[in-house]
Motif scaffolding. Structure first.
Motif, PDB file in Angstrom:
ATOM      1  N   GLY A   1      15.021   4.372  -2.761  1.00 17.24           N
ATOM      2  CA  GLY A   1      14.305   4.334  -4.020  1.00 17.24           C
ATOM      3  C   GLY A   1      12.915   3.735  -3.890  1.00 17.24           C
ATOM      4  N   GLU A   2      12.425   3.665  -2.651  1.00 18.30           N
ATOM      5  CA  GLU A   2      11.060   3.213  -2.373  1.00 18.30           C
ATOM      6  C   GLU A   2      10.507   4.129  -1.293  1.00 18.30           C
ATOM      7  OE1 GLU A   2      11.171  -0.821  -1.063  1.00 18.30           O
ATOM      8  OE2 GLU A   2      12.221  -1.552  -2.839  1.00 18.30           O
ATOM      9  N   ASN A   3       9.246   4.530  -1.422  1.00 13.88           N
ATOM     10  CA  ASN A   3       8.698   5.356  -0.349  1.00 13.88           C
ATOM     11  C   ASN A   3       7.466   4.696   0.271  1.00 13.88           C
ATOM     12  OD1 ASN A   3       6.912   5.857  -2.443  1.00 13.88           O
ATOM     13  ND2 ASN A   3       7.148   8.079  -2.414  1.00 13.88           N
ATOM     14  N   VAL A   4       7.274   4.970   1.533  1.00  9.34           N
ATOM     15  CA  VAL A   4       6.151   4.401   2.282  1.00  9.34           C
ATOM     16  C   VAL A   4       5.463   5.530   3.036  1.00  9.34           C
ATOM     17  CG1 VAL A   4       7.202   2.122   2.531  1.00  9.34           C
ATOM     18  CG2 VAL A   4       7.606   3.847   4.284  1.00  9.34           C
ATOM     19  N   SER A   5       4.171   5.374   3.289  1.00  7.81           N
ATOM     20  CA  SER A   5       3.438   6.406   4.012  1.00  7.81           C
ATOM     21  C   SER A   5       3.763   6.346   5.502  1.00  7.81           C
ATOM     22  CB  SER A   5       1.936   6.238   3.804  1.00  7.81           C
ATOM     23  OG  SER A   5       1.473   5.088   4.488  1.00  7.81           O
TER      24      SER A   5
END
Length: 306
Positions: free
Chosen positions: A248-252
């Motif tokens: 439920g969290e996205n990172v590049s």
């Protein structure tokens, strides 16, 4: 819930010597269950196979070789697959045979041997490009490549077997699974694994495109806990539905490279890939009572120690 004691209960894991499958087998053995594994060792490794598990060395593409392995089984965790999007683009027939025909063979064997429940390892890639984030299960899938389409067909077969044969099935749509034992060889590996390998070998980290594409990376330990919960969630929820399993969290990708450290170089972007992924995990909390525990920072730190 089954009436069998845990020590008598037999579960089957396809691909149980692979990355996710071996971690799941370890957890199931640790919980005191009897575990049987089907694996052909095409993309897995024998050293990851838990010695307490019974091994059936067979190929899910060959229905005649796997049927007996389903005798007496309470729950099947269908993890076996030929993953990775670039591989499916390069070899669509080969990946179709494993990801679609193999899945159908597993479902038929489970039906014929009266297996109580099948938990299917799905993929967030089925969403493809969507107009908004986060990705929620009510969205219409939009597969962008053969792998995504193959996993979506697997979902549909699992749903259909519930409708036609009253088999308990549930699909877990994984988001960017990473952790110990993830594959690091070949040209189709996850960015996290590729970056770690490059760092170990003193090479620049190769980033495809601008690196600002984002991923919802989910630690393998959290994926395992979701499977364990799916084994015994309420029967009303094992109705063929698909459930997101993502942090439920996205990172590049650039941020992941920075966490791992070292010089980077940029390559041309790859076709058939989603720009962003981000899981809505409300359904997983409601249906499974599942919440992820490992942050991307904690997960990367663990891998850097290894």
């Amino acid at each position: 819930m089954t009436t069998k004691s845990e020590s008598q209960r037999l579960v089957l894991v396809t691909g149980g010597a692979g990355f996710i499958g071996s971690h799941l087998v370890d957890a199931l053995v640790g919980a005191g269950l009897r575990v049987r594994v089907i694996d052909n060792f095409e993309t897995s490794t024998r050293q990851y196979l838990n010695r307490a598990a019974e091994l059936v060395e067979a190929d899910i593409r060959d229905a005649s070789s796997i049927g007996d392995a389903f005798d007496g089984v309470d729950t099947v965790f269908h993890v076996a697959a030929l993953p990775r999007i670039p591989l499916s683009i390069a070899k669509p027939v080969e990946t179709h045979m494993t990801n679609v025909v193999g899945t159908l063979n597993v479902l038929i064997a489970a039906r014929d041997r009266k297996v109580r429940r099948v938990v299917f390892s799905g993929s967030s890639s089925v969403y493809g490009e969507q107009a908004k984030m986060p990705l929620v299960e009510t969205m219409t899938p939009n597969p962008l490549n053969p792998y995504a389409l193959q996993k979506y067909v697997g979902e549909q077969y699992a749903r259909m077997f519930h409708r036609l044969f009253a088999m308990q099935t549930i699909t877990l749509r994984y988001f960017g699974v990473y952790g110990p034992r993830m594959p690091s060889e070949g040209s189709y590996v996850l960015a996290v694994a590729a970056f770690l390998k490059a760092r170990r070998e003193g090479r620049p980290l190769e980033i495809f495109g601008d690196g600002e594409q984002t991923r919802d990376f989910t630690n393998v330990s959290d994926v395992v806990s979701a499977n364990m919960l799916a084994m015994d969630c309420e029967i009303a929820f094992a109705d063929g539905r698909a459930v997101n399993i993502g942090r439920g969290e996205n990172v590049s990708v650039n941020r992941i490279a920075a966490m791992i450290g070292g010089p980077t170089i940029h390559r041309e972007g790859r076709a058939g890939d989603m720009r962003d992924t981000l899981a809505d995990r409300m359904e997983a909390e409601r249906v499974l009572g599942w919440r992820p525990k490992v942050s991307i920072e904690e997960g990367i730190a663990e891998l850097l120690k290894g």
